[in-house]
Design a protein around this motif. Sequence first.
Motif, PDB file in Angstrom:
ATOM      1  N   THR A 141       0.830  -1.207   0.000  1.00 54.33           N
ATOM      2  CA  THR A 141       0.000   0.000   0.000  1.00 54.33           C
ATOM      3  C   THR A 141       0.863   1.257   0.000  1.00 54.33           C
ATOM      4  O   THR A 141       1.707   1.426   0.888  1.00 54.33           O
ATOM      5  CB  THR A 141      -0.904   0.022   1.247  1.00 54.33           C
ATOM      6  OG1 THR A 141      -1.633  -1.206   1.328  1.00 54.33           O
ATOM      7  CG2 THR A 141      -1.870   1.186   1.182  1.00 54.33           C
ATOM      8  N   PRO A 142       0.680   2.151  -0.979  1.00 53.44           N
ATOM      9  CA  PRO A 142       1.392   3.435  -0.941  1.00 53.44           C
ATOM     10  C   PRO A 142       0.842   4.318   0.169  1.00 53.44           C
ATOM     11  O   PRO A 142      -0.377   4.451   0.315  1.00 53.44           O
ATOM     12  CB  PRO A 142       1.131   4.031  -2.333  1.00 53.44           C
ATOM     13  CG  PRO A 142      -0.106   3.362  -2.820  1.00 53.44           C
ATOM     14  CD  PRO A 142      -0.133   2.000  -2.203  1.00 53.44           C
ATOM     15  N   VAL A 143       1.720   4.892   0.967  1.00 54.23           N
ATOM     16  CA  VAL A 143       1.300   5.732   2.086  1.00 54.23           C
ATOM     17  C   VAL A 143       2.134   7.012   2.091  1.00 54.23           C
ATOM     18  O   VAL A 143       3.237   7.059   1.559  1.00 54.23           O
ATOM     19  CB  VAL A 143       1.468   4.999   3.442  1.00 54.23           C
ATOM     20  CG1 VAL A 143       0.591   3.780   3.522  1.00 54.23           C
ATOM     21  CG2 VAL A 143       2.926   4.609   3.661  1.00 54.23           C
ATOM     22  N   ASP A 144       1.571   8.048   2.687  1.00 51.19           N
ATOM     23  CA  ASP A 144       2.321   9.285   2.912  1.00 51.19           C
ATOM     24  C   ASP A 144       2.295   9.590   4.394  1.00 51.19           C
ATOM     25  O   ASP A 144       1.280   9.375   5.068  1.00 51.19           O
ATOM     26  CB  ASP A 144       1.750  10.449   2.093  1.00 51.19           C
ATOM     27  CG  ASP A 144       0.342  10.821   2.518  1.00 51.19           C
ATOM     28  OD1 ASP A 144       0.215  11.600   3.474  1.00 51.19           O
ATOM     29  OD2 ASP A 144      -0.630  10.339   1.899  1.00 51.19           O
ATOM     30  N   ALA A 145       3.410  10.066   4.902  1.00 48.08           N
ATOM     31  CA  ALA A 145       3.517  10.356   6.333  1.00 48.08           C
ATOM     32  C   ALA A 145       4.349  11.616   6.527  1.00 48.08           C
ATOM     33  O   ALA A 145       5.262  11.896   5.744  1.00 48.08           O
ATOM     34  CB  ALA A 145       4.165   9.184   7.071  1.00 48.08           C
ATOM     35  N   ARG A 146       4.037  12.359   7.552  1.00 49.51           N
ATOM     36  CA  ARG A 146       4.822  13.551   7.884  1.00 49.51           C
ATOM     37  C   ARG A 146       5.878  13.155   8.902  1.00 49.51           C
ATOM     38  O   ARG A 146       5.558  12.712  10.009  1.00 49.51           O
ATOM     39  CB  ARG A 146       3.920  14.655   8.435  1.00 49.51           C
ATOM     40  CG  ARG A 146       4.619  16.011   8.504  1.00 49.51           C
ATOM     41  CD  ARG A 146       3.736  17.086   9.081  1.00 49.51           C
ATOM     42  NE  ARG A 146       3.595  16.957  10.525  1.00 49.51           N
ATOM     43  CZ  ARG A 146       2.988  17.851  11.304  1.00 49.51           C
ATOM     44  NH1 ARG A 146       2.445  18.919  10.751  1.00 49.51           N
ATOM     45  NH2 ARG A 146       2.885  17.648  12.600  1.00 49.51           N
ATOM     46  N   LEU A 147       7.135  13.347   8.535  1.00 49.26           N
ATOM     47  CA  LEU A 147       8.231  13.023   9.446  1.00 49.26           C
ATOM     48  C   LEU A 147       8.523  14.167  10.403  1.00 49.26           C
ATOM     49  O   LEU A 147       8.790  13.953  11.580  1.00 49.26           O
ATOM     50  CB  LEU A 147       9.492  12.685   8.640  1.00 49.26           C
ATOM     51  CG  LEU A 147       9.455  11.439   7.751  1.00 49.26           C
ATOM     52  CD1 LEU A 147      10.832  11.188   7.152  1.00 49.26           C
ATOM     53  CD2 LEU A 147       8.982  10.225   8.524  1.00 49.26           C
ATOM     54  N   LEU A 148       8.518  15.384   9.877  1.00 47.49           N
ATOM     55  CA  LEU A 148       8.821  16.566  10.682  1.00 47.49           C
ATOM     56  C   LEU A 148       7.834  17.676  10.358  1.00 47.49           C
ATOM     57  O   LEU A 148       7.480  17.846   9.178  1.00 47.49           O
ATOM     58  CB  LEU A 148      10.252  17.059  10.405  1.00 47.49           C
ATOM     59  CG  LEU A 148      11.401  16.118  10.782  1.00 47.49           C
ATOM     60  CD1 LEU A 148      12.722  16.699  10.320  1.00 47.49           C
ATOM     61  CD2 LEU A 148      11.430  15.855  12.281  1.00 47.49           C
ATOM     62  N   PRO A 149       7.383  18.435  11.333  1.00 47.30           N
ATOM     63  CA  PRO A 149       7.580  18.235  12.773  1.00 47.30           C
ATOM     64  C   PRO A 149       6.860  16.958  13.241  1.00 47.30           C
ATOM     65  O   PRO A 149       5.803  16.619  12.718  1.00 47.30           O
ATOM     66  CB  PRO A 149       6.965  19.471  13.406  1.00 47.30           C
ATOM     67  CG  PRO A 149       6.807  20.463  12.304  1.00 47.30           C
ATOM     68  CD  PRO A 149       6.619  19.664  11.067  1.00 47.30           C
ATOM     69  N   LEU A 150       7.427  16.315  14.221  1.00 50.52           N
ATOM     70  CA  LEU A 150       6.859  15.091  14.756  1.00 50.52           C
ATOM     71  C   LEU A 150       5.622  15.402  15.577  1.00 50.52           C
ATOM     72  O   LEU A 150       5.632  16.281  16.439  1.00 50.52           O
ATOM     73  CB  LEU A 150       7.891  14.382  15.628  1.00 50.52           C
ATOM     74  CG  LEU A 150       7.494  13.056  16.250  1.00 50.52           C
ATOM     75  CD1 LEU A 150       7.219  12.021  15.165  1.00 50.52           C
ATOM     76  CD2 LEU A 150       8.594  12.559  17.179  1.00 50.52           C
ATOM     77  N   SER A 151       4.527  14.690  15.302  1.00 52.91           N
ATOM     78  CA  SER A 151       3.287  14.910  16.041  1.00 52.91           C
ATOM     79  C   SER A 151       3.400  14.309  17.435  1.00 52.91           C
ATOM     80  O   SER A 151       3.803  13.159  17.602  1.00 52.91           O
ATOM     81  CB  SER A 151       2.108  14.275  15.289  1.00 52.91           C
ATOM     82  OG  SER A 151       0.928  14.386  16.059  1.00 52.91           O
TER      83      SER A 151
END
Length: 308
Positions: A187-197
Amino acid sequence: MGAQVRVYKRRIKSVTATKKITKAMEMISASRIVKAQRQVDASSPYANELTRAVRAVATGSNTKHPLTTEVERPTRAAVLLITSDRGLAGGYSSNAIKAAEQLTERLTAEGKEVLSYIVGRKGVSYYSFRGRTVTESWTGFTDNPTYADAKAVAGSLIEAVTTETAEGGVDELHIVFTEFVSMMTQTPVDARLLPLSLEEATGQAETSGAGKEQILPLFEFEPSAEDVLDALLPRYVESRIYNALLQSAASKHAATRRAMKSATDNAEELIKSLTRLANAARQADITQEISEIVGGASALADATAGSD
């Protein structure tokens, strides 16, 4: 042998050769998946624990740091897209590119300028063909990435994050990769690395599984919380990118195996179909020859009877 039969024979020979190639590629990909899965399993606990440690340090301090501090009005974001160097993997690269396009559109709609960082020749070719600007790209290691490769990629991204936006830096760092779920699902996914939640960490710290209150730990930082976060920042980004590269590599091998198996099965069906057509054409040639022989014999018999 008739001309039509010869055509079928040549096609059968060509498809058989293609089938051998796709079968070999299927077996190679199957052998590589095992190694890739082991690497993913080995890297995931470290990346997850490091992320948890960073969240714990950030939660236990009030220090403003690029790793954890939200910019009030972010204006620029970096997107790292991980694709493959090679094709023959079905929709693996195209699905990741599509996810990156959707993320870019969403960030642009929020008023942010997007800087594209690409891993893999497929992604680079896609952007180059459309005349889009690529801030930086890396190729040649997507099938078997190492930690050194992840460190090289992370170096440029960390520099962009720690640089002021007025000087060309970014406020956010996002990554798009293909998560390896199983041999049949990637599954293709996108994630935010920075800023860390920190919301997830805060929620986990306040309650345990059954809703019981949990005592928050106290931290003492030496020499300071900011120095600790400075030390953890490159390790965190490198570990997450390395895990994403490994996930993508395993997904690519699984997609290649599935595509090559489908190609091999299609080749087998095509060979069967061509064999039936060749047999029918040969039977037609034999029937025609028999008819010609019978017709010739009959004509000869009639000519002989007429002369008598």
